[in-house]
Design a protein around this motif. Structure first.
Motif, PDB file in Angstrom:
ATOM      1  N   CYS A  13       1.035  -1.214  -0.006  1.00  0.00           N
ATOM      2  CA  CYS A  13      -0.113  -0.148   0.092  1.00  0.00           C
ATOM      3  C   CYS A  13       0.958   1.236  -0.046  1.00  0.00           C
ATOM      4  N   ILE A  14       2.030   1.341   0.646  1.00  0.00           N
ATOM      5  CA  ILE A  14       2.864   2.264   0.819  1.00  0.00           C
ATOM      6  C   ILE A  14       3.562   2.695  -0.646  1.00  0.00           C
ATOM      7  N   ALA A  20       2.023   4.726  -3.097  1.00  0.00           N
ATOM      8  CA  ALA A  20       2.361   6.250  -2.994  1.00  0.00           C
ATOM      9  C   ALA A  20       3.366   6.451  -3.964  1.00  0.00           C
ATOM     10  N   LYS A  55       2.828  14.278   7.087  1.00  0.00           N
ATOM     11  CA  LYS A  55       2.393  13.021   6.132  1.00  0.00           C
ATOM     12  C   LYS A  55       2.199  13.721   4.696  1.00  0.00           C
ATOM     13  N   ARG A  56       1.705  14.933   4.645  1.00  0.00           N
ATOM     14  CA  ARG A  56       1.261  15.395   3.101  1.00  0.00           C
ATOM     15  C   ARG A  56       2.743  15.431   2.251  1.00  0.00           C
ATOM     16  N   ALA A  64       5.313  13.509   3.009  1.00  0.00           N
ATOM     17  CA  ALA A  64       5.784  12.123   2.608  1.00  0.00           C
ATOM     18  C   ALA A  64       5.032  11.636   1.725  1.00  0.00           C
ATOM     19  N   GLU A  65       3.574  11.788   1.476  1.00  0.00           N
ATOM     20  CA  GLU A  65       2.796  11.108   0.504  1.00  0.00           C
ATOM     21  C   GLU A  65       3.266  11.634  -0.787  1.00  0.00           C
ATOM     22  N   ARG A  66       3.939  12.723  -1.080  1.00  0.00           N
ATOM     23  CA  ARG A  66       4.480  13.208  -2.266  1.00  0.00           C
ATOM     24  C   ARG A  66       5.904  13.140  -2.781  1.00  0.00           C
ATOM     25  N   LYS A 125       7.076   9.934  -4.831  1.00  0.00           N
ATOM     26  CA  LYS A 125       6.804   9.867  -6.099  1.00  0.00           C
ATOM     27  C   LYS A 125       7.729  10.962  -6.839  1.00  0.00           C
ATOM     28  N   ILE A 173      10.726   9.486   3.704  1.00  0.00           N
ATOM     29  CA  ILE A 173       9.253   9.396   4.098  1.00  0.00           C
ATOM     30  C   ILE A 173       9.259   8.450   5.421  1.00  0.00           C
ATOM     31  N   ALA A 224       4.787   0.904   7.330  1.00  0.00           N
ATOM     32  CA  ALA A 224       5.170   1.874   6.359  1.00  0.00           C
ATOM     33  C   ALA A 224       6.671   2.152   6.362  1.00  0.00           C
TER      34      ALA A 224
END
Length: 503
Positions: free
Chosen positions: A12-13, A16, A225-226, A228-230, A233, A245, A257
Motif C-alpha cells: 500500500c505504501i 504512494a 504526512k502530506r 511524505a505522500e508526495r 513519487k 518518508i 510503512a
C-alpha cells in the motif's frame, strides 16, 4: 540477504510511489529534475546538467549532484551557479558536517578570489547566490558562518519570495542553525517559511524534503504526512528520498510503512551499486532503519544482520579509514545490538578491530553490558571497555567530526546506563533503580533525535522492566509511558505497559 517481499501494508505504501515500486530497472533519472524552475543564464547543455544537479542537491544525493554540476562546468566553464552547486554539496547542515576546504577548492576553480568570482556573475540574482555561499565558507567559526549565511539567504529570499529554490534553501539554512540538536522553535520557524512553498509548488523536492525534516518528531509528524505522500513519487530514483518518508512513519510508530519505505530505498541504492559493478549492501543507514522497523513488528531481521556482519568483517580486514571506523562495522554494531535487545540473540565479538573501529567497539561494549545483566564480572569488564573507548571517542571526534556536538552526549548516556546495570548486577536494587531513573531523565532532557533511539535500549524501558519484575506495576507503567514518549511505538515498551496493566 535481502527482504524483497512486501507485506500488504508495504504494498500500500509502495502505491504512494508507483515509479519506485513498479519500475524494475529505472533509468536513474527520476530525481525531481522536472520540478526545477530556477532561472539561470547558461549554455543549454550546462543548464540541463545544472537543473539535474539542483534536484539531486535537494535530495541530499551529494555525490551524484557534484557529478552533474561538474558536467555543467565542462559545458560552460564560466557558469557561476555550476560552481555554487558543487560547493554546496560539501555542506550537510542536518548531519553536522561541512568540508570547508573542499568547497573553497571548488570555488577557486571559478576564480582565485571572491572578487574574481564575482566578476563572472551574469545577473544580480546570481550575485546574491554567490555572495551567500562565499559567506557560508568564509571567515569565522562554523556556527558564526551558519548564521551569517542564513542572513544572506533571508535577503535573497526577501528580494524575490516567488523563487521557490530560495525559499527551500532558506528553510534549510534555518534548520542548519539548530546547533547541538533539534530546537523545536527553530524547526517550526523553518516549517513556517516552507509551508507557503508547498502551497505553490507541492511537488518540489526541496520543499518536501525540508518539511519532512521540520516535522519528523512525534508531536509534529502528522503535519509531515502530506509531504511524505508526495516525496517518494517526486524522486523514485533517489534512495534518500525513498528513505526520508520513513522519518514521518517512524515518528508515528507506523512500522509497516517504515519497512516498506526502506526496502524501496535500499533497492534504489543496490541498483545503483550494481550499475557501478558493486555488490549490494546489507549495511548502511537505510538497512539500519529497516532492521529497526522489522524488530518493532516482531519480524526476523537476522538475515540482514548476518549479511551485514560479513561486510563488517571484510571492512575490518581491509583496515579503518580513520580511528572511528565509519561504515559496515559501525552499522553492524548498531543493528546487531538492537537485535540483541529485542530478541536476546546477542552478537559474537568482531575479531581484529585493534585500535580502530571505535564506533563499532563502543556500541558492542554497551551491548555486552546489557547482555551480561546480572553477571557482575562480565558487566564490569564491558563497562571498563566502554569507558576506555568513550575517552578515545571524545579525543578523536573533534578531529574527524568537528561540528558533531551530539554523539558524545549519547555515548555518555550509554556509560551511565551501563553503570546502573552494574549496580543492579551487584544486588544494590535501590541504588541501581535510582541510577536508571537518573539516566532515563537525562536521556529525555537531550534534544529529540529523529529516527531510532540513539541508545540501544531506552533507560525508561529498562527501568520499567526492573520495576515490573519487582511487582511495582504502577511505577512500571509510568516508566513504560515515558519510554514511549522517548521512542514512540516501541514494541518492548508497549508489551511492558500491557503487562503492567497500563493499557
Amino acid at each position: 540477504m535481502k527482504i524483497l517481499k512486501l507485506t500488504l501494508a508495504a504494498a500500500c505504501i509502495a502505491t504512494a510511489a508507483p515509479a519506485a515500486a513498479e519500475t524494475v530497472e529505472p533509468r536513474g533519472d527520476g530525481v525531481g529534475t522536472e520540478y526545477m524552475v530556477l532561472e539561470v543564464e547558461a549554455d543549454e547543455e550546462a543548464k540541463a546538467h545544472f537543473l539535474r544537479g539542483l534536484a539531486l542537491l535537494h535530495n541530499f544525493e551529494y555525490r551524484r549532484a557534484a557529478t552533474a554540476f561538474e558536467s555543467a562546468q565542462k559545458a560552460d566553464p564560466d557558469f557561476v551557479m555550476a560552481y555554487w552547486g558543487e560547493a554546496m554539496t560539501y555542506n550537510h547542515p542536518l548531519w553536522q558536517e561541512q568540508d570547508r576546504d573542499a568547497a573553497l577548492a571548488v570555488l577557486a576553480r571559478l576564480g582565485a578570489t571572491p572578487e574574481a568570482r564575482q566578476a563572472k556573475v551574469r545577473s544580480p540574482r546570481e550575485a546574491m547566490w554567490l555572495n551567500a555561499i562565499e559567506t557560508l565558507y568564509g571567515e569565522g567559526t562554523k556556527e558564526e558562518r551558519d548564521h551569517l549565511y542564513l542572513a544572506r539567504m533571508r535577503a535573497l529570499f526577501e528580494a524575490d519570495p516567488s523563487d521557490i529554490d530560495a525559499r527551500a534553501f532558506t528553510g534549510l539554512a534555518i534548520l542548519g542553525t539548530s546547533h547541538g540538536g533539534r530546537q523545536i522553535p527553530i524547526y517550526m520557524e523553518a516549517a513556517g517559511l516552507l509551508e507557503p512553498g508547498f502551497m505553490t509548488n507541492e511537488m518540489h523536492p526541496g520543499i518536501l524534503h525540508y518539511l519532512i525534516h521540520s516535522y519528523d518528531d512525534p508531536v509534529h509528524a502528522p503535519l509531515g504526512k502530506r509531504a511524505a505522500e508526495r516525496y517518494a513519487k517526486v524522486a523514485p530514483d533517489a534512495g534518500h528520498a525513498q528513505h526520508m518518508i520513513s522519518h514521518i512513519f517512524h515518528a508515528l510508530g507506523d512500522w509497516e510503512a517504515s519497512e516498506a519505505a526502506n526496502v524501496l530505498a535500499d533497492a534504489v541504492v543496490d541498483r545503483q551499486r550494481a550499475a557501478a559493478g558493486r555488490d549490494p549492501s546489507d549495511c548502511g543507514h537505510y538497512n539500519e532503519w529497516l532492521v529497526y522497523a522489522l524488530l518493532q513488528q516482531g519480524k526476523d531481521a537476522s538475515g540482514i544482520v548476518s549479511a551485514c556482519r560479513k561486510q563488517a568483517e571484510a571492512q575490518i580486514a581491509q583496515g579503518a579509514d580513520n580511528r572511528l571506523g565509519w561504515g559496515a562495522s559501525s552499522s553492524y554494531a548498531v543493528i546487531s545490538t538492537w537485535q540483541g535487545v529485542d530478541t536476546g540473540n546477542w552478537p559474537d565479538p568482531l575479531a581484529g578491530t585493534g585500535d580502530g573501529f571505535i564506533l563499532a567497539r563502543t556500541k558492542l561494549a554497551h551491548g555486552r553490558a546489557l547482555a551480561s545483566f546480572g553477571n557482575e564480572t562480565e558487566v564490569e569488564a564491558a563497562l571498563s571497555d566502554l569507558k576506555s573507548l568513550a575517552a578515545d571517542y571524545a579525543e578523536i571526534l573533534p578531529q574527524v567530526e568537528p561540528d558533531n556536538r551530539t554523539s558524545i552526549n549519547w555515548l555518555d548516556r550509554a556509560v551511565a546506563q551501563a553503570e546502573a546495570v552494574l549496580t543492579l548486577s551487584n544486588g544494590d536494587v535501590d541504588a541501581g533503580l535510582a541510577m536508571l531513573r537518573a539516566a532515563a531523565e537525562a536521556e529525555m532532557a537531550l534534544p529529540k533525535a529523529f529516527g531510532p533511539p540513539r541508545i540501544a535500549k531506552p533507560s525508561y524501558e529498562l527501568l520499567g522492566e526492573q520495576l515490573l519484575a519487582l511487582g511495582r506495576k504502577e511505577e512500571a507503567a509510568e516508566a513504560f509511558r515515558r519510554s514511549l514518549e522517548f521512542a514512540p511505538g516501541r514494541r518492548l515498551s508497549l508489551a511492558g505497559l500491557e503487562a503492567a496493566g497500563g493499557l
